[in-house]
Design an enzyme around this catalytic site. Structure first.
Site, PDB file in Angstrom:
ATOM      1  N   GLU A 327       3.343   1.445   0.422  1.00  0.00           N
ATOM      2  CA  GLU A 327       3.104   0.016   0.571  1.00  0.00           C
ATOM      3  C   GLU A 327       4.246  -0.611   1.354  1.00  0.00           C
ATOM      4  OE1 GLU A 327       0.569  -1.467  -3.294  1.00  0.00           O
ATOM      5  OE2 GLU A 327       2.737  -1.536  -3.455  1.00  0.00           O
ATOM      6  N   CYS A 328       3.927  -1.320   2.416  1.00  0.00           N
ATOM      7  CA  CYS A 328       4.899  -2.076   3.211  1.00  0.00           C
ATOM      8  C   CYS A 328       6.085  -1.197   3.611  1.00  0.00           C
ATOM      9  CB  CYS A 328       5.325  -3.339   2.471  1.00  0.00           C
ATOM     10  SG  CYS A 328       6.051  -4.605   3.554  1.00  0.00           S
TER      11      CYS A 328
END
Length: 436
Positions: A327-328
């Site tokens: 994530e990210c």
């Protein structure tokens, strides 16, 4: 249900977090059990809440969560004496289009739970106008009740008197006024506050904030202003499917942005979580069946990540046979390369073709609704995932198969689609909930 208050303000940067931590610690010092929540998608503040109260805090979000889920999460405060829900941005600030149960505004949570709002007002550069602002917030939306105001950063006794008189004339209670006090300022960086676990002196800072607030705020009056509610929780709790039975979770200063309620939901569903530190050159647990790399600050540690051969080779070996999701910041590390703010290009793990750069900063911020075009751990094709994106990186290349069709809160399609290659997947948004 214990009495609750929502801590909000006209805008960001006024002192909501500091007041929340100070009240929580001051009441805890009096022997009360205090439960905190964070309204909105900020994943940093709950760790500060936990440091102040000794109890885990979670996010509640009206854009991403339905009322039953919010009630389920708030139910963790049943055994507390008082609940504090810290807002985000200004009281009524949310997105233009309604989500699952609201726009993401703090006012949604206040109205939904029936908790009155304690406003933090910074009257710097004004006097009586502060009362007009408070009165406007009080009267803006039926169903949102104002308990009163705490003034922050008052310049002098005369300044305080002018503002107090105006608030009294408007029929708004003033619970206290805080002079400027640099010793209780929380350090910041580009994604918000420096994380609680990175601050060795955080306990002392919270203690000083509690002492200072107890000296200037009527804690008993604030406590009396709180109100109780009994929300009806969702019968099936969070309705979250863990990404696997045994989850290897990256966890250190570079990988720490994951919502606490997601980890709790995974465990509640029977998953086991083992942590490892890429910064310490650790590889994921070989007995795990899925690896999850949260967001964080890989741009501050890109050189170390690039040099940690054991981590990189171990992650690649893991991905040969089992799913890996980022994530990210975790997504960026799964990519080919990351260019830092100084323009230095660092080789990442290469599980995906993504290449990102911080050399030309551009903020990406907002809620995201993703319809999966390919599966990712815990979610099948067609799943509708709600999350939030906040980073300053720029996509240089994103050549792999798009993971999802991603919309912002207005319904516009965005370029940050996420990627899939083999067993590796990644998204720029942090997962909050799946649509039921």
């Amino acid at each position: 249900m214990p009495a609750g208050l929502v801590i909000s303000a006209p805008a960001s940067g006024v002192g909501k977090t500091t007041l929340t931590l100070a009240l929580a610690r001051a009441w805890r010092n009096r022997g009360l059990n205090v439960q905190c929540f964070k309204s909105g998608p900020d994943y940093i503040d709950p760790a500060f809440h936990a440091a102040a109260t000794g109890r885990a805090s979670v996010n509640v979000d009206s854009w991403a969560m339905d009322r039953g889920t919010i009630a389920h999460l708030v139910g963790r405060g049943t055994d507390a004496d008082v609940v504090l829900a810290e807002g985000s941005m200004g009281l009524f600030d949310g997105v233009a289009a309604r989500g699952v149960s609201g726009t993401g505004a703090t006012a949604d949570i206040a109205e939904m739970l029936g908790w009155p709002v304690l406003l933090v007002i910074d009257p710097s550069g004004q006097a009586q106008t502060a009362a007009a602002i408070a009165a406007g917030l009080r009267d803006y939306r039926a169903g949102v009740r104002l308990a009163g105001v705490v003034l922050n950063r008052v310049a002098s006794p005369r300044h305080e008197d002018l503002v107090r008189r105006a608030l009294n004339d408007a029929g708004i209670a003033v619970f206290g006024a805080l002079p400027r006090h640099a010793e209780i300022s929380l350090p910041k960086r580009h994604l918000g506050l420096v994380q609680a676990e990175e601050q060795a002196e955080i306990g002392k800072l919270i203690d000083e904030a509690a002492r200072f607030v107890a000296e200037h705020v009527d804690l008993d009056a604030v406590l009396r202003a709180a109100a109780s509610c009994s929300p009806q929780p969702a019968p099936n709790g969070m309705n979250v499917t863990p990404p696997g039975q045994r989850i290897a979770l990256a966890r250190d200063a570079a990988f720490s942005f994951i919502y606490p309620h997601m980890l709790e939901a995974w465990r509640a569903a029977g998953a086991e979580i083992s942590t490892f530190s890429p910064l310490a050159d650790e590889a994921p647990d070989a007995s795990a069946d899925v690896c999850w790399l949260p967001g964080g600050y890989p741009e501050l540690h890109a050189g170390t990540i690039a040099a940690n051969a054991r981590f990189r080779s171990g992650l690649r070996a893991f991905a040969d046979t089992r799913p890996v999701h980022g994530e990210c910041g975790g997504y960026m590390v799964l990519g080919t390369a990351l260019t830092d703010a100084d323009g230095v290009r660092h080789e990442m793990t290469g599980l995906l073709g993504l290449e990102t750069s911080f050399a030309k900063r551009r903020m990406h911020l907002g809620y995201r609704l993703a319809a999966l075009a390919a599966p990712m751990p815990g979610h099948q094709v067609g799943a509708r995932l709600r999350g939030h994106e906040f980073h300053y990186s720029t996509i240089v290349a994103q050549p792999d198969t798009p993971l999802a069709v991603v919309h912002d809160a207005t319904g516009a399609i965005i370029a940050e689609t996420g990627s899939r290659r083999g067993q590796a997947t990644g998204t720029f948004f942090h997962l909050i909930a799946e649509d039921r």
